[in-house]
Design an enzyme around this catalytic site. Structure first.
Site, PDB file in Angstrom:
ATOM      1  N   ASP A   1       0.847  -1.195   0.000  1.00  0.00           N
ATOM      2  CA  ASP A   1       0.000   0.000   0.000  1.00  0.00           C
ATOM      3  C   ASP A   1       0.884   1.246   0.000  1.00  0.00           C
ATOM      4  O   ASP A   1       2.032   1.204   0.445  1.00  0.00           O
ATOM      5  CB  ASP A   1      -0.874   0.038   1.265  1.00  0.00           C
ATOM      6  CG  ASP A   1      -2.035  -0.950   1.211  1.00  0.00           C
ATOM      7  OD1 ASP A   1      -2.276  -1.555   0.156  1.00  0.00           O
ATOM      8  OD2 ASP A   1      -2.715  -1.103   2.245  1.00  0.00           O
TER       9      ASP A   1
ATOM     10  N   ARG B   1      -1.466  -0.790  -8.312  1.00  0.00           N
ATOM     11  CA  ARG B   1      -2.828  -0.415  -7.953  1.00  0.00           C
ATOM     12  C   ARG B   1      -2.882   1.102  -8.085  1.00  0.00           C
ATOM     13  O   ARG B   1      -2.026   1.804  -7.539  1.00  0.00           O
ATOM     14  CB  ARG B   1      -3.179  -0.805  -6.513  1.00  0.00           C
ATOM     15  CG  ARG B   1      -4.569  -0.285  -6.102  1.00  0.00           C
ATOM     16  CD  ARG B   1      -4.809  -0.378  -4.601  1.00  0.00           C
ATOM     17  NE  ARG B   1      -4.849  -1.748  -4.147  1.00  0.00           N
ATOM     18  CZ  ARG B   1      -4.466  -2.110  -2.920  1.00  0.00           C
ATOM     19  NH1 ARG B   1      -3.988  -1.218  -2.070  1.00  0.00           N
ATOM     20  NH2 ARG B   1      -4.537  -3.381  -2.558  1.00  0.00           N
TER      21      ARG B   1
HETATM   22  P1  FDA Z   1     -14.574   9.052  -4.240  1.00  0.00           P
HETATM   23  O1  FDA Z   1     -13.961   9.319  -2.914  1.00  0.00           O
HETATM   24  O2  FDA Z   1     -14.990  10.218  -5.075  1.00  0.00           O
HETATM   25  O3  FDA Z   1     -15.780   8.080  -4.007  1.00  0.00           O
HETATM   26  C1  FDA Z   1     -16.767   7.838  -5.001  1.00  0.00           C
HETATM   27  C2  FDA Z   1     -18.043   7.449  -4.274  1.00  0.00           C
HETATM   28  O4  FDA Z   1     -17.828   6.190  -3.621  1.00  0.00           O
HETATM   29  C3  FDA Z   1     -18.436   8.405  -3.150  1.00  0.00           C
HETATM   30  O5  FDA Z   1     -19.243   9.419  -3.632  1.00  0.00           O
HETATM   31  C4  FDA Z   1     -19.165   7.502  -2.194  1.00  0.00           C
HETATM   32  O6  FDA Z   1     -20.480   7.313  -2.617  1.00  0.00           O
HETATM   33  C5  FDA Z   1     -18.447   6.197  -2.341  1.00  0.00           C
HETATM   34  N1  FDA Z   1     -17.422   6.011  -1.333  1.00  0.00           N
HETATM   35  C6  FDA Z   1     -16.091   6.225  -1.454  1.00  0.00           C
HETATM   36  N2  FDA Z   1     -15.448   5.899  -0.310  1.00  0.00           N
HETATM   37  C7  FDA Z   1     -16.424   5.485   0.541  1.00  0.00           C
HETATM   38  C8  FDA Z   1     -16.436   5.010   1.860  1.00  0.00           C
HETATM   39  N3  FDA Z   1     -15.319   4.890   2.559  1.00  0.00           N
HETATM   40  N4  FDA Z   1     -17.619   4.664   2.429  1.00  0.00           N
HETATM   41  C9  FDA Z   1     -18.764   4.732   1.738  1.00  0.00           C
HETATM   42  N5  FDA Z   1     -18.826   5.181   0.464  1.00  0.00           N
HETATM   43  C10 FDA Z   1     -17.683   5.555  -0.121  1.00  0.00           C
HETATM   44  N6  FDA Z   1      -5.474   5.005  -0.674  1.00  0.00           N
HETATM   45  C11 FDA Z   1      -4.161   5.232  -0.396  1.00  0.00           C
HETATM   46  O7  FDA Z   1      -3.776   6.369  -0.179  1.00  0.00           O
HETATM   47  N7  FDA Z   1      -3.277   4.194  -0.380  1.00  0.00           N
HETATM   48  C12 FDA Z   1      -3.633   2.917  -0.653  1.00  0.00           C
HETATM   49  O8  FDA Z   1      -2.793   2.024  -0.631  1.00  0.00           O
HETATM   50  C13 FDA Z   1      -5.014   2.667  -0.952  1.00  0.00           C
HETATM   51  N8  FDA Z   1      -5.459   1.415  -1.222  1.00  0.00           N
HETATM   52  C14 FDA Z   1      -6.738   1.232  -1.691  1.00  0.00           C
HETATM   53  C15 FDA Z   1      -7.167  -0.021  -2.102  1.00  0.00           C
HETATM   54  C16 FDA Z   1      -8.421  -0.186  -2.685  1.00  0.00           C
HETATM   55  C17 FDA Z   1      -8.829  -1.540  -3.165  1.00  0.00           C
HETATM   56  C18 FDA Z   1      -9.291   0.933  -2.808  1.00  0.00           C
HETATM   57  C19 FDA Z   1     -10.625   0.805  -3.464  1.00  0.00           C
HETATM   58  C20 FDA Z   1      -8.902   2.157  -2.331  1.00  0.00           C
HETATM   59  C21 FDA Z   1      -7.642   2.336  -1.759  1.00  0.00           C
HETATM   60  N9  FDA Z   1      -7.238   3.567  -1.268  1.00  0.00           N
HETATM   61  C22 FDA Z   1      -5.907   3.757  -0.959  1.00  0.00           C
HETATM   62  C23 FDA Z   1      -8.234   4.631  -1.022  1.00  0.00           C
HETATM   63  C24 FDA Z   1      -8.381   5.573  -2.199  1.00  0.00           C
HETATM   64  O9  FDA Z   1      -7.208   6.334  -2.323  1.00  0.00           O
HETATM   65  C25 FDA Z   1      -9.585   6.528  -2.011  1.00  0.00           C
HETATM   66  O10 FDA Z   1      -9.436   7.272  -0.855  1.00  0.00           O
HETATM   67  C26 FDA Z   1     -10.925   5.848  -1.934  1.00  0.00           C
HETATM   68  O11 FDA Z   1     -10.993   4.768  -2.803  1.00  0.00           O
HETATM   69  C27 FDA Z   1     -12.024   6.847  -2.329  1.00  0.00           C
HETATM   70  O12 FDA Z   1     -11.814   7.319  -3.649  1.00  0.00           O
HETATM   71  P2  FDA Z   1     -12.741   6.905  -4.879  1.00  0.00           P
HETATM   72  O13 FDA Z   1     -11.897   6.743  -6.075  1.00  0.00           O
HETATM   73  O14 FDA Z   1     -13.571   5.748  -4.517  1.00  0.00           O
HETATM   74  O15 FDA Z   1     -13.616   8.199  -5.166  1.00  0.00           O
END
Ligand code: FDA
Length: 305
Positions: A130, A180
């Site tokens: 990560d 990732r």
């Molecule tokens: P965004 O935050 O815009 O979310 C889109 C929509 O998804 C939101 O409007 C909401 O509806 C929903 N949503 C998102 N997060 C939610 C939550 N927690 N609870 C409920 N609904 C939610 N980051 C990092 O810095 N280092 C890492 O190693 C990782 N590893 C990682 C692994 C995996 C498999 C995922 C999916 C994510 C990560 N992340 C991460 C976290 C990533 O950086 C990010 O903060 C979150 O995925 C939220 O960003 P989105 O792209 O989903 O968009």
């Protein structure tokens, strides 16, 4: 007016999340965490696997203070590999490098994480490193590059929020990396990070295109419909083979989108956290999603009825 009230309420709730009683946070964060025990994680992963969904398992832990704690975290991860092997799970393991010593000493972390990659190799599995906050970006890339010299079953995460990331990915051109790609969860200052949602999205897609062009494997980690739609389009336009990418999401988040991606025939992997240190992780998740916090209060009043 109603919308403003709801937003205000959500913000207020997020601010009080940290002082909420632990059992209350536990009650509402159940959907984000498989449970306290390794067996809880195994059960959740088995369930996903039965529906053709892959997993990456993460033993929750917070920052460590000494080398002994890093070795404890290493042992926990080794046990996860044992369980994956024993139960024939379609899962790999994700780790936070600072929990394995990167905040203490680079060479020590290399040894500790190296043991995990070696173990993963023995059972034909994979280790995902990560990416944490920006003081560790260079250290994490260096750790990855050192390990990648000897192993092909290790991959790293990059964050579209950081301005540097496009260049970092370009610099890894010859590493045939399993990436990732996520937006990045840590608050980072304006000079080093994009602040607006659209800027982060634009950079995400720019980086995704570069990764696919350079023939890396990409875990497209997002719950953002806009990014998923545009990734679909890019994959189609660039004619990317299905063994060069997968989608990744967090346990309990946007389950409809998860099912859609699975039904569309794309590979999807769910991040399954478990462990006794579930509390700080839950607080982060709840703070990230104010709407969820709104639900908490609604449910809070319903509790016990
Ligand atoms: P965004 O935050 O815009 O979310 C889109 C929509 O998804 C939101 O409007 C909401 O509806 C929903 N949503 C998102 N997060 C939610 C939550 N927690 N609870 C409920 N609904 C939610 N980051 C990092 O810095 N280092 C890492 O190693 C990782 N590893 C990682 C692994 C995996 C498999 C995922 C999916 C994510 C990560 N992340 C991460 C976290 C990533 O950086 C990010 O903060 C979150 O995925 C939220 O960003 P989105 O792209 O989903 O968009």
């Amino acid at each position: 007016m109603e919308k403003i009230k709801v937003e205000f309420l959500n913000k207020m709730i997020v601010n009080v999340t940290e002082v909420m009683p632990k059992p209350v946070v536990g009650y509402f964060s159940k959907r984000y965490i498989a449970g306290e025990l390794l067996q809880d994680g195994v059960n959740v992963v088995k369930n996903f696997n039965s529906r053709g969904i892959f997993a990456t398992m993460d033993v929750l832990g917070e920052s460590i203070k000494n080398k002994e704690e890093a070795v404890d975290a290493q042992n926990n991860a080794l046990q996860v590999y044992e369980a994956i092997n024993k139960n024939k799970l379609l899962s790999n393991v994700s780790v936070k490098p600072t929990q394995l010593g990167l905040s203490i000493d680079d060479d020590f972390a290399y040894e500790v994480v190296g043991e995990l990659v070696k173990k993963a190799k023995e059972i034909n599995n994979f280790l995902r490193i990560d990416m944490e906050d920006s003081p560790y970006t260079d250290k994490t890339f260096n750790l990855y590059k050192r390990l990648r010299k000897d192993y092909d079953n290790v991959g790293v995460v990059v964050q579209a929020k950081l301005r540097r990331t496009y260049d970092d990915v370009a610099a890894l051109k010859d590493y045939n990396t399993n990436f990732r790609l996520c937006k990045g969860i840590y608050l980072e200052p304006e000079p080093i990070a994009y602040q607006s949602k659209q800027e982060v999205r634009d950079n995400y897609l720019k980086i995704l295109e570069l990764m696919l062009k350079n023939n890396h494997y990409v875990g497209i980690a997002t719950h953002d419909d806009y990014l998923v739609e545009n990734a679909y389009k890019m994959i189609k336009d660039m004619n990317v083979p299905k063994d060069k990418f997968e989608f990744q999401m967090l346990l309990g988040v946007k389950e409809n989108l998860r099912e859609k991606i699975n039904n569309d025939g794309y590979k999807i992997r769910i991040y399954v956290p478990f462990g006794k240190d579930w509390y700080p992780y839950s607080i982060r998740r709840l703070k990230e999603n104010p709407n969820m916090a709104g639900d908490i209060v609604k449910n809070f009043f319903r509790m016990g009825k």
